[in-house]
Design a protein around this motif. Structure first.
Motif, PDB file in Angstrom:
ATOM      1  N   ALA A 160       0.781  -1.330  -0.182  1.00  0.00           N
ATOM      2  CA  ALA A 160       0.241  -0.134  -0.049  1.00  0.00           C
ATOM      3  C   ALA A 160       1.075   1.436   0.267  1.00  0.00           C
ATOM      4  O   ALA A 160       0.808   2.391  -0.862  1.00  0.00           O
ATOM      5  CB  ALA A 160      -0.750   0.318   1.358  1.00  0.00           C
ATOM      6  N   ILE A 161       1.650   1.018   0.782  1.00  0.00           N
ATOM      7  CA  ILE A 161       2.883   2.608   0.612  1.00  0.00           C
ATOM      8  C   ILE A 161       3.543   2.556  -0.519  1.00  0.00           C
ATOM      9  O   ILE A 161       4.032   3.642  -0.671  1.00  0.00           O
ATOM     10  CB  ILE A 161       3.957   2.405   2.013  1.00  0.00           C
ATOM     11  N   GLN A 162       3.878   1.332  -1.228  1.00  0.00           N
ATOM     12  CA  GLN A 162       4.584   1.797  -2.461  1.00  0.00           C
ATOM     13  C   GLN A 162       3.427   2.174  -3.348  1.00  0.00           C
ATOM     14  O   GLN A 162       4.095   3.043  -4.280  1.00  0.00           O
ATOM     15  CB  GLN A 162       5.363   0.477  -2.792  1.00  0.00           C
ATOM     16  N   SER A 163       2.727   1.909  -3.611  1.00  0.00           N
ATOM     17  CA  SER A 163       1.898   1.847  -5.017  1.00  0.00           C
ATOM     18  C   SER A 163       0.895   3.817  -4.112  1.00  0.00           C
ATOM     19  O   SER A 163       1.340   4.076  -5.262  1.00  0.00           O
ATOM     20  CB  SER A 163       0.076   1.222  -4.320  1.00  0.00           C
ATOM     21  N   ARG A 164       1.250   4.019  -3.201  1.00  0.00           N
ATOM     22  CA  ARG A 164       1.294   5.191  -2.942  1.00  0.00           C
ATOM     23  C   ARG A 164       2.332   6.379  -3.507  1.00  0.00           C
ATOM     24  O   ARG A 164       1.870   7.255  -4.121  1.00  0.00           O
ATOM     25  CB  ARG A 164       0.600   5.853  -1.397  1.00  0.00           C
ATOM     26  N   ILE A 165       3.235   5.424  -3.062  1.00  0.00           N
ATOM     27  CA  ILE A 165       4.724   6.950  -3.599  1.00  0.00           C
ATOM     28  C   ILE A 165       4.871   6.034  -5.224  1.00  0.00           C
ATOM     29  O   ILE A 165       5.389   6.941  -5.522  1.00  0.00           O
ATOM     30  CB  ILE A 165       5.875   5.766  -2.671  1.00  0.00           C
ATOM     31  N   ASP A 166       4.826   5.615  -5.481  1.00  0.00           N
ATOM     32  CA  ASP A 166       4.712   5.361  -7.123  1.00  0.00           C
ATOM     33  C   ASP A 166       3.464   6.480  -7.614  1.00  0.00           C
ATOM     34  O   ASP A 166       3.550   7.031  -8.458  1.00  0.00           O
ATOM     35  CB  ASP A 166       4.383   3.868  -7.418  1.00  0.00           C
ATOM     36  N   ASN A 167       2.263   6.342  -7.115  1.00  0.00           N
ATOM     37  CA  ASN A 167       1.321   6.956  -8.047  1.00  0.00           C
ATOM     38  C   ASN A 167       1.661   8.583  -7.696  1.00  0.00           C
ATOM     39  O   ASN A 167       1.276   9.382  -8.659  1.00  0.00           O
ATOM     40  CB  ASN A 167       0.069   6.862  -6.856  1.00  0.00           C
ATOM     41  N   VAL A 168       1.992   8.878  -6.588  1.00  0.00           N
ATOM     42  CA  VAL A 168       2.334  10.233  -6.725  1.00  0.00           C
ATOM     43  C   VAL A 168       3.762  10.565  -7.142  1.00  0.00           C
ATOM     44  O   VAL A 168       3.607  11.925  -7.934  1.00  0.00           O
ATOM     45  CB  VAL A 168       3.237  11.359  -4.673  1.00  0.00           C
ATOM     46  N   GLY A 169       4.620  10.065  -7.117  1.00  0.00           N
ATOM     47  CA  GLY A 169       6.294   9.917  -8.108  1.00  0.00           C
ATOM     48  C   GLY A 169       5.432  10.251  -9.697  1.00  0.00           C
ATOM     49  O   GLY A 169       6.610  11.122 -10.649  1.00  0.00           O
ATOM     50  N   VAL A 170       5.161   9.139 -10.000  1.00  0.00           N
ATOM     51  CA  VAL A 170       4.490   8.676 -11.791  1.00  0.00           C
ATOM     52  C   VAL A 170       4.115  10.442 -11.778  1.00  0.00           C
ATOM     53  O   VAL A 170       4.231  10.971 -12.700  1.00  0.00           O
ATOM     54  CB  VAL A 170       3.691   8.159 -11.706  1.00  0.00           C
ATOM     55  N   ARG A 171       3.000  10.704 -11.081  1.00  0.00           N
ATOM     56  CA  ARG A 171       2.247  11.913 -11.766  1.00  0.00           C
ATOM     57  C   ARG A 171       3.567  13.143 -11.966  1.00  0.00           C
ATOM     58  O   ARG A 171       3.157  14.448 -12.472  1.00  0.00           O
ATOM     59  CB  ARG A 171       0.870  12.411 -10.117  1.00  0.00           C
ATOM     60  N   LEU A 172       4.070  13.487 -10.971  1.00  0.00           N
ATOM     61  CA  LEU A 172       5.521  14.324 -10.827  1.00  0.00           C
ATOM     62  C   LEU A 172       5.934  14.085 -12.128  1.00  0.00           C
ATOM     63  O   LEU A 172       6.081  15.458 -12.601  1.00  0.00           O
ATOM     64  CB  LEU A 172       5.987  14.548  -9.212  1.00  0.00           C
ATOM     65  N   LEU A 173       6.417  12.715 -12.287  1.00  0.00           N
ATOM     66  CA  LEU A 173       7.039  12.534 -13.568  1.00  0.00           C
ATOM     67  C   LEU A 173       6.685  13.109 -15.136  1.00  0.00           C
ATOM     68  O   LEU A 173       6.398  13.866 -15.479  1.00  0.00           O
ATOM     69  CB  LEU A 173       7.765  11.710 -13.771  1.00  0.00           C
ATOM     70  N   ASN A 174       5.312  12.247 -14.820  1.00  0.00           N
ATOM     71  CA  ASN A 174       4.247  13.197 -16.014  1.00  0.00           C
ATOM     72  C   ASN A 174       3.362  14.712 -16.133  1.00  0.00           C
ATOM     73  O   ASN A 174       3.651  14.903 -17.198  1.00  0.00           O
ATOM     74  CB  ASN A 174       3.098  11.715 -16.023  1.00  0.00           C
ATOM     75  N   PHE A 175       3.298  14.860 -15.194  1.00  0.00           N
ATOM     76  CA  PHE A 175       3.039  16.528 -15.102  1.00  0.00           C
ATOM     77  C   PHE A 175       4.173  17.477 -15.431  1.00  0.00           C
ATOM     78  O   PHE A 175       3.760  18.445 -16.036  1.00  0.00           O
ATOM     79  CB  PHE A 175       2.173  17.088 -14.324  1.00  0.00           C
TER      80      PHE A 175
END
Lengths: 227, 172
Positions: free
Chosen positions: A28-43
């Motif tokens: 759950a923690i890894q998924s949360r980190i991935d979601n926020v991290g990839v959002r930062l990269l994509n935007f």
């Protein structure tokens, strides 16, 4: 005999269940980190590969973070403990992303720039903070969370004259100044005004904020000597 | 009762499946297209890290050539395009170069999300010779530290310098 079997069954069944629960929590923690991290990269349209890893027990390398050496953002359990909102998580990741991006530019596959980031860590610390603010705003996060995150997690040194890192109060003041000039809308409609950690920053930065007010009043340019 | 439960399960599954599809289409970006149109620009007045400038300060660029896409003119030669200084990295000791990052280019007919637009310019990187010099001088006590006073080059963007940013017309 029955009791013995019952105890044995409980003992045998306890560990796997505990392990599965732990795994689920880590996932759950890894998924949360991935979601926020990839959002930062994509935007931010970052065209470089950067991965995010959650490490509950590891410790941060004091000399060179893996963000610059391996283009891998590692979120350690000790740091993750202090994170409450996605904005704060974004703040933490955005800082590391800016270091990782820097390691891609320049000669020898970014090796020279990586050495510069490691050796000139004070200068690049400020740059990474400023870039983190930009990344956060573009991805829809509130940059004031970076102030809250740093205020909560980074201790205050006695002096930074001969240190490899800036005084935390200086870093915070520079981030505040950057937001004031570039993204004043976040201060005008300040959703962090009711945040106790942010209020604590306002309290401990009165002198530095006075200096910034003077700079704005007299239309100054260049760096302010923060304390 | 079982039939009702089965029907409920089917409806739930359809709902979950559909919501996944909707979510995939609802992303605020879609980078599928690789079609890119270069836009050539030049700054209207020189900026340099030698002169004090603030982060977030506005700068202006001039479009160097007409930019057309599918018969429409997106930007005309001579159009003025405002942009912002994103971050300034001042020159540092031991030959660390200064750096200027520029972004937020504002074209009237182009959405910001359709631009791959950050531009950065570095000053002269003197670390290449300062570090070997520093390490060779460390044999003599305290002399190696003297290279600390060698500053990196300033970053400068001049009006005769062409910079290129890319417009991705099919991006959201």
């Amino acid at each position: 005999m029955k009791k013995f079997l019952l105890v044995l069954t409980l003992l045998l069944s306890f560990n796997p269940v505990y392990a599965i629960n732990n795994l689920a929590a880590d996932n759950a923690i890894q998924s949360r980190i991935d979601n926020v991290g990839v959002r930062l990269l994509n935007f931010n349209k970052i065209q470089k590969r950067i991965v995010f890893v959650y490490d509950e027990e590891g410790k941060k390398n004091l000399i060179a973070s893996k963000s610059v050496t391996k283009r891998q953002v590692i979120v350690y359990g000790t740091a993750y403990k202090s994170i409450q909102t996605d904005d704060e998580l974004a703040a933490m990741l955005a800082r590391e992303i800016s270091s990782a991006v820097k390691s891609y530019s320049g000669m020898w596959g970014g090796r020279l720039d990586t050495i510069q980031v490691v050796l000139g860590s004070k200068k690049f610390e400020t740059v990474a903070d400023k870039r983190a603010v930009d990344y956060m705003v573009k991805a829809g996060y509130n940059p004031l969370a970076l102030i809250v995150y740093i205020n909560k997690t980074c201790p205050q040194g006695r002096s930074d004259k001969f240190a490899r890192h800036n005084l935390t109060s200086k870093r915070l003041a520079r981030i505040y100044e950057y937001i004031t000039y570039k993204y004043p809308q976040f201060l005008q409609n300040n959703s962090y005004i009711d945040n106790e950690y942010y209020q604590n920053f306002l309290l401990n930065s009165v002198e530095n904020r006075k200096k910034l007010e003077q700079k704005i009043k007299y239309g100054g340019v260049g760096e302010v000597e923060y304390e | 009762m079982n039939k009702k439960l089965f029907l409920f399960l089917i409806i739930t599954l359809i709902f979950i499946f559909n919501s996944e599809i909707v979510r995939a289409n609802n992303l605020e970006y879609d980078y599928s297209s690789t079609e890119a149109i270069p836009i050539h620009l030049a700054i209207t007045s020189e900026i340099s890290t030698k002169n004090p400038i603030n982060d977030g300060q506005s700068v202006e660029f001039r479009v160097l050539n007409d930019v057309n896409y599918e018969g429409k003119t997106i930007a005309k030669q001579g159009d003025i395009v405002p942009a912002k200084i994103a971050t300034i990295v001042t020159a540092g000791m031991n030959g660390f170069p200064a750096e200027i990052f520029i972004d937020d280019f504002q074209f009237p007919n182009i959405k910001n999300s359709q631009l791959m637009g950050e531009y950065n310019k570095k000053g002269q990187n003197r670390c290449l010779w300062v570090y070997p010099l520093k390490w060779s001088l460390t044999l003599i006590p305290f002399v190696g530290s003297l290279t600390n006073f060698i500053m990196g080059g300033n970053a400068k963007i001049q009006p005769d310098e062409m910079i290129t940013i890319y417009y991705y017309p099919k991006w959201k």
